[in-house]
Structure formats: structure tokens, C-alpha cells
Enzyme design. Sequence first.
Site, PDB file in Angstrom:
ATOM      1  N   LYS A  55       0.845  -1.215   0.000  1.00 53.86           N
ATOM      2  CA  LYS A  55       0.000   0.000   0.000  1.00 53.86           C
ATOM      3  C   LYS A  55       0.867   1.248   0.000  1.00 53.86           C
ATOM      4  CE  LYS A  55      -1.609   1.516   4.114  1.00 53.86           C
ATOM      5  NZ  LYS A  55      -1.271   2.889   4.518  1.00 53.86           N
ATOM      6  N   ASN A  56       1.814   1.305   0.929  1.00 52.60           N
ATOM      7  CA  ASN A  56       2.553   2.562   1.091  1.00 52.60           C
ATOM      8  C   ASN A  56       3.475   2.852  -0.090  1.00 52.60           C
ATOM      9  OD1 ASN A  56       1.190   3.121   3.391  1.00 52.60           O
ATOM     10  ND2 ASN A  56       2.771   2.362   4.783  1.00 52.60           N
ATOM     11  N   CYS A 149      -4.514   7.784   9.226  1.00 54.86           N
ATOM     12  CA  CYS A 149      -4.950   7.242  10.514  1.00 54.86           C
ATOM     13  C   CYS A 149      -4.724   8.249  11.623  1.00 54.86           C
ATOM     14  CB  CYS A 149      -4.176   5.961  10.819  1.00 54.86           C
ATOM     15  SG  CYS A 149      -4.780   4.546   9.891  1.00 54.86           S
ATOM     16  N   ARG A 154       1.067  14.193  13.453  1.00 53.80           N
ATOM     17  CA  ARG A 154       1.512  14.022  12.062  1.00 53.80           C
ATOM     18  C   ARG A 154       1.698  15.348  11.311  1.00 53.80           C
ATOM     19  NH1 ARG A 154      -1.266   8.745   9.462  1.00 53.80           N
ATOM     20  NH2 ARG A 154       0.774   8.589   8.485  1.00 53.80           N
ATOM     21  N   ASP A 345       4.112  -0.098  12.083  1.00 62.54           N
ATOM     22  CA  ASP A 345       2.899  -0.626  11.447  1.00 62.54           C
ATOM     23  C   ASP A 345       2.605  -2.075  11.840  1.00 62.54           C
ATOM     24  OD1 ASP A 345       2.606   1.795  10.232  1.00 62.54           O
ATOM     25  OD2 ASP A 345       3.347   1.167   8.271  1.00 62.54           O
ATOM     26  N   VAL A 367       7.546   5.953  17.341  1.00 62.91           N
ATOM     27  CA  VAL A 367       7.454   6.674  16.062  1.00 62.91           C
ATOM     28  C   VAL A 367       6.271   7.651  16.063  1.00 62.91           C
ATOM     29  CG1 VAL A 367       7.137   6.411  13.563  1.00 62.91           C
ATOM     30  CG2 VAL A 367       8.593   4.805  14.817  1.00 62.91           C
ATOM     31  N   ARG A 440      -8.648  -0.017   4.381  1.00 63.56           N
ATOM     32  CA  ARG A 440      -7.673   0.916   3.808  1.00 63.56           C
ATOM     33  C   ARG A 440      -6.363   0.220   3.474  1.00 63.56           C
ATOM     34  NH1 ARG A 440      -7.295   6.260   7.223  1.00 63.56           N
ATOM     35  NH2 ARG A 440      -5.768   6.453   5.593  1.00 63.56           N
TER      36      ARG A 440
HETATM   37  N1  EPU Z   1       6.954  13.831  11.356  1.00 66.74           N
HETATM   38  C1  EPU Z   1       7.141  15.144  11.739  1.00 66.74           C
HETATM   39  N2  EPU Z   1       7.199  16.113  10.766  1.00 66.74           N
HETATM   40  C2  EPU Z   1       7.075  15.821   9.442  1.00 66.74           C
HETATM   41  C3  EPU Z   1       6.895  14.468   9.053  1.00 66.74           C
HETATM   42  C4  EPU Z   1       6.831  13.493  10.036  1.00 66.74           C
HETATM   43  O1  EPU Z   1       7.241  15.438  12.928  1.00 66.74           O
HETATM   44  O2  EPU Z   1       7.133  16.748   8.615  1.00 66.74           O
HETATM   45  C5  EPU Z   1       6.872  12.788  12.397  1.00 66.74           C
HETATM   46  C6  EPU Z   1       5.479  12.139  12.435  1.00 66.74           C
HETATM   47  O3  EPU Z   1       4.568  12.931  13.174  1.00 66.74           O
HETATM   48  C7  EPU Z   1       5.760  10.809  13.075  1.00 66.74           C
HETATM   49  C8  EPU Z   1       7.159  10.472  12.550  1.00 66.74           C
HETATM   50  O4  EPU Z   1       7.705  11.695  12.056  1.00 66.74           O
HETATM   51  O5  EPU Z   1       5.794  10.930  14.465  1.00 66.74           O
HETATM   52  C9  EPU Z   1       7.172   9.459  11.440  1.00 66.74           C
HETATM   53  O6  EPU Z   1       6.359   9.891  10.372  1.00 66.74           O
HETATM   54  P1  EPU Z   1       6.684   9.562   8.838  1.00 66.74           P
HETATM   55  O7  EPU Z   1       6.645  10.865   8.111  1.00 66.74           O
HETATM   56  O8  EPU Z   1       7.904   8.731   8.756  1.00 66.74           O
HETATM   57  O9  EPU Z   1       5.442   8.688   8.442  1.00 66.74           O
HETATM   58  P2  EPU Z   1       4.471   8.936   7.217  1.00 66.74           P
HETATM   59  O10 EPU Z   1       5.220   9.191   5.988  1.00 66.74           O
HETATM   60  O11 EPU Z   1       3.402   9.876   7.625  1.00 66.74           O
HETATM   61  C10 EPU Z   1       4.467   6.433   6.473  1.00 66.74           C
HETATM   62  C11 EPU Z   1       3.410   5.403   6.279  1.00 66.74           C
HETATM   63  C12 EPU Z   1       2.870   4.968   7.631  1.00 66.74           C
HETATM   64  C13 EPU Z   1       4.025   4.420   8.461  1.00 66.74           C
HETATM   65  C14 EPU Z   1       5.138   5.480   8.593  1.00 66.74           C
HETATM   66  C15 EPU Z   1       6.347   4.980   9.333  1.00 66.74           C
HETATM   67  C16 EPU Z   1       2.455   6.070   4.162  1.00 66.74           C
HETATM   68  C17 EPU Z   1       1.308   6.610   3.420  1.00 66.74           C
HETATM   69  N3  EPU Z   1       2.340   5.969   5.478  1.00 66.74           N
HETATM   70  O12 EPU Z   1       3.795   7.507   7.125  1.00 66.74           O
HETATM   71  O13 EPU Z   1       1.949   3.921   7.367  1.00 66.74           O
HETATM   72  O14 EPU Z   1       3.564   4.099   9.747  1.00 66.74           O
HETATM   73  O15 EPU Z   1       5.533   5.905   7.269  1.00 66.74           O
HETATM   74  O16 EPU Z   1       6.861   3.840   8.735  1.00 66.74           O
HETATM   75  O17 EPU Z   1       3.470   5.714   3.577  1.00 66.74           O
HETATM   76  C18 EPU Z   1       0.146   2.530   7.855  1.00 66.74           C
HETATM   77  O18 EPU Z   1       0.368   1.953   6.772  1.00 66.74           O
HETATM   78  O19 EPU Z   1      -0.658   2.080   8.709  1.00 66.74           O
HETATM   79  C19 EPU Z   1       0.846   3.767   8.159  1.00 66.74           C
HETATM   80  C20 EPU Z   1       0.455   4.609   9.122  1.00 66.74           C
END
Ligand code: EPU
Length: 468
Positions: A55-56, A149, A154, A345, A367, A440
Site C-alpha cells: 500500500k505505502n 490514521c 503528524r 505498522d 514513532v 484501507r
Molecule cells: N513527522 C514530523 N514532521 C514531518 C513528518 C513526520 O514530525 O514533517 C513525524 C510524524 O509525526 C511521526 C514520525 O515523524 O511521528 C514518522 O512519520 P513519517 O513521516 O515517517 O510517516 P508517514 O510518511 O506519515 C508512512 C506510512 C505509515 C508508516 C510510517 C512509518 C504512508 C502513506 N504511510 O507515514 O503507514 O507508519 O511511514 O513507517 O506511507 C500505515 O500503513 O498504517 C501507516 C500509518
Amino acid sequence: MSSKFDPILPLNLILPHPNPNPNSLHLPAGPPAAAKLVITGGNSLSGHVPISGSKNSALAILAATLCCRGDSKLSNVPQLIDTTTMAAVLSSLGAEIEFSGNEVVVRTDRVGSVEPDAGLVGRIRGGFFVVGPLLARFGEAAVGLPGGCDIGARPVDIYVRGLRELGAVVELRDNKLVARAANGRGLVGGRFRLDYPSVGATQTLMMAACLAEGTTLLSNVAGEPEIADLASFLTSAGARVGGVGTDKICIHGTRQLYGTEHTIMPDRIEAGTFMLAAAITRSRISLSPVCPELLSVLIDKLSGAGCTISHVRDELELSAIPRRSGEGLRGFDVRTLPYPGFPTDLQPQTMALLSTCDGLSIVEESVFENRLTHVKELQKFGAKIYTEGSTAFVHRKGRGEKLRGARVDAADLRGGMSLVLAGLAAEGVTQVSRMCNIDRGYESLETKLRSLGADVKRLEKSQSILRS
Ligand code: EPU
């Protein structure tokens, strides 16, 4: 529409997003929002389960098709609420999307807007990733704040700082991130160190840098395997990306990328979830295709707990059948971390398993700030879990005591899936509501579980088999 080398239009001249062309958007119908899953627990699982595309990875690569002129053909795209929402985001920009099973063709030549439908972007985190390609290819973007989610704040501060480093002027207006290339032409390469290895920020900045003028060096980048899959798509489209798999990515910008063909990598989180399903039901199953090295941290933990795991090429077999009668699995501690650490995850699903294992297990979520909402639902099964901040203490139940079926609510994707796993292991009947959150991220969930021997049934909207 402004192009990379045209003068940038003032932001108030951004074209309104066109309505998706019904002839160009052939999306599979999604499941009803209020469906419930009824699980009669206690069955052992056996057999083989096919693992879908990630998915991601699919979400990021669908966004990346916007970097390319012409058609991109993606295979192994999972049919999920999130991927169809992402396709609708692209369509709201004027892209033409055609789904045929797990194959998606995206045509971007008629993209006529840099402002995706904010309602759609607000439903998923991945919708926001389009800010990188739009800014890089068209010199501007106006993208609503992302959804996804409900697992913590975030924020998108790292994306914003990174895009500014590539020469964008970025501001927040009416709950939208409005960005344009400051020099009136296009983005320019730069150096940027992410304060945290955010997956989405890394992906967004990679897409932006591919079409920026000159070289970009991103450091402290995320190393999740989905980043490598995105890099492989971008490279095949003509980008020059180096350093993938290390904490520094170097990108030499190029004027244009061209549509290409790509197969989405298998979903390591879905694979890990099925491994945990076999472990919690003390069963033996096999799964493929998987990349065992991408799951090594889970494999080590489950092997240490007493499971037997083997793999031949891309097929993995896990047995949690006790070797001696009465023998249990041993609990273990988990701290979630960016890759190659334990994946956040898989944390909720692992917690469900640990509630059936011997000893005290400590689970620390590091995380996301709020990813323990499944605890109160797992407690309804009789699981002995107590929390302190972001740490959960999971105690084994009394000897011979099992989880009991419960009526529970899937408030988010992975937390919701932990309840399905608990239901598979529990005595009696479990009803999981808000399946839309689980849909999802898990393709054909009931079909796959049923083929392994689980007793699961989907109920639509108003049906219920348990009293509140
Ligand atoms: N963060 C910040 N500032 C930013 C970006 C992120 O503080 O500008 C913080 C977030 O708040 C969080 C941490 O960094 O505490 C990690 O966030 P990250 O940006 O790495 O995650 P993401 O890109 O929002 C993706 C996956 C998530 C998965 C995470 C970590 C997608 C669409 N989502 O999220 O997937 O948990 O990486 O591996 O790629 C899921 O599939 O259930 C899911 C939530």
C-alpha cells in the site's frame, strides 16, 4: 497551466481543479463504510496466503507518476480504499486513471490543475505527497493538509523546510499548503538534512528533487524499503538517484521524466500481519511473495518466542504449533523505530500476539505519539495490558486462559487489524466494527483469512449479531 520554465502564475490564477472525467476514471467500487467483521475464533489456520502489493509503496509511486510525461503502467497495485482515494486525487488534477484488476495506467498529459481536491487529500496521508511532483513539474502547488490514521499530530514541517531548501516559497493558506518556485522558473537543487527520517518527507523531497535544476543532497533520510521502490520507479522514468539504502540520497535533477512500467513491491506489513495471525492462533502457514530480509526484525522476535520460521526464495513458512503439548510462546519486548528497527505498522498486531504469550512483554511506541488506542479494545478480550505514556506492559493471561470474543471498534488501520487477530485466537464470537479503517490497508482480507480456515463473515451496515 504554468510549466517548469514558464513564468509562475500568481497563486490566485491557479486553475480550479477539473471534475474527474467519469470516462477516464475507472475505479473499482469500494466496500461500504460501516461494514463489520464477525469472527468465530479458535480455528487453527493452515495453507498458503498470497501477499498483495505494498500500500505505502503504491501511494508514493502513484504520486510520482505526476512527475512523468506520458503514460505510466503500474502492476501489483493493491485494490484498497487508500489506493482508490489516491487515484481520485490524481484524477482531480486532470490525470486519467484506468484500473484493471491490480494494474493501473496513469496518463498525466492532461493534468490541468495544481490544486487537488482537498476533501480527498484530507482522507489519506499519501494524498499530500503530490505537493513534490506538482511543484517540481509545474512550479506551483496548492495542496490541502493530509489525513490518514488518527495516530498522533503528524505535522508536515519537515516537508516544508525541505521544499524551501529546494527554492520554494511555501505558506499555509486556508488550510492548504501553497507553494511555488521562488525564482519564477522551477526548483533548484540544494542540501537538506531531515531532523527525523520521515518516510513521506523523504519521498516527497525525492520526487521534487528529480526535476529540480542541479544536484540535491538529502541526508538523514528514511531507509524504509518503500523508498527504494520509489527510487526504482523514478530511475526507470529517467531520474538519476544515488545512495538509496544509506542515510544520504543524492539526486541529479533532470528536465523531464517519462512514463514507465513498474511492479509494486510486496507488502511487508501485510506479510508480517499474516505471520502474526499464524503465531496468535498457534498455526502453520506459508506466504509469498515476501522478502524475508525486510522482515528480519520480526522473524528474529518470533523465532525467539518459539516459532519455527524458514524460507525458500520468496516463500516463507511459519509454524507456531507447540512442539510439546502445553508449551506456550514466550513474550518479548518491542520498541518501534524507523527501518531497520521494529516497524510501527506491526506494533498493534504484535501486541495482540503478546497478550497470549508467557511472561511480561514491554511495547514502546516511539514513532507516532498516539498509537496505542487499540489497547482499550484489546482489554475487552480480557487481555492484561496497562499503559504508561507511550509504553504498554502486556502480561500473560492465567495458565490455560484464552482471550474471549468481544465487540470492538477498529479506530485505525493497524490497531483495527490487531483486533481481528485477537478475534481469530479468542474463544467465542468477535464483532469488529468500522471495517472501513481496515479496508484501507488489507486487500481481500476475508477471502485470504477464509482460505486459511478462519471463520469470518462480513456484515453490512445495520446488521449485528452481538448485543451492545
Ligand atoms: N513527522 C514530523 N514532521 C514531518 C513528518 C513526520 O514530525 O514533517 C513525524 C510524524 O509525526 C511521526 C514520525 O515523524 O511521528 C514518522 O512519520 P513519517 O513521516 O515517517 O510517516 P508517514 O510518511 O506519515 C508512512 C506510512 C505509515 C508508516 C510510517 C512509518 C504512508 C502513506 N504511510 O507515514 O503507514 O507508519 O511511514 O513507517 O506511507 C500505515 O500503513 O498504517 C501507516 C500509518
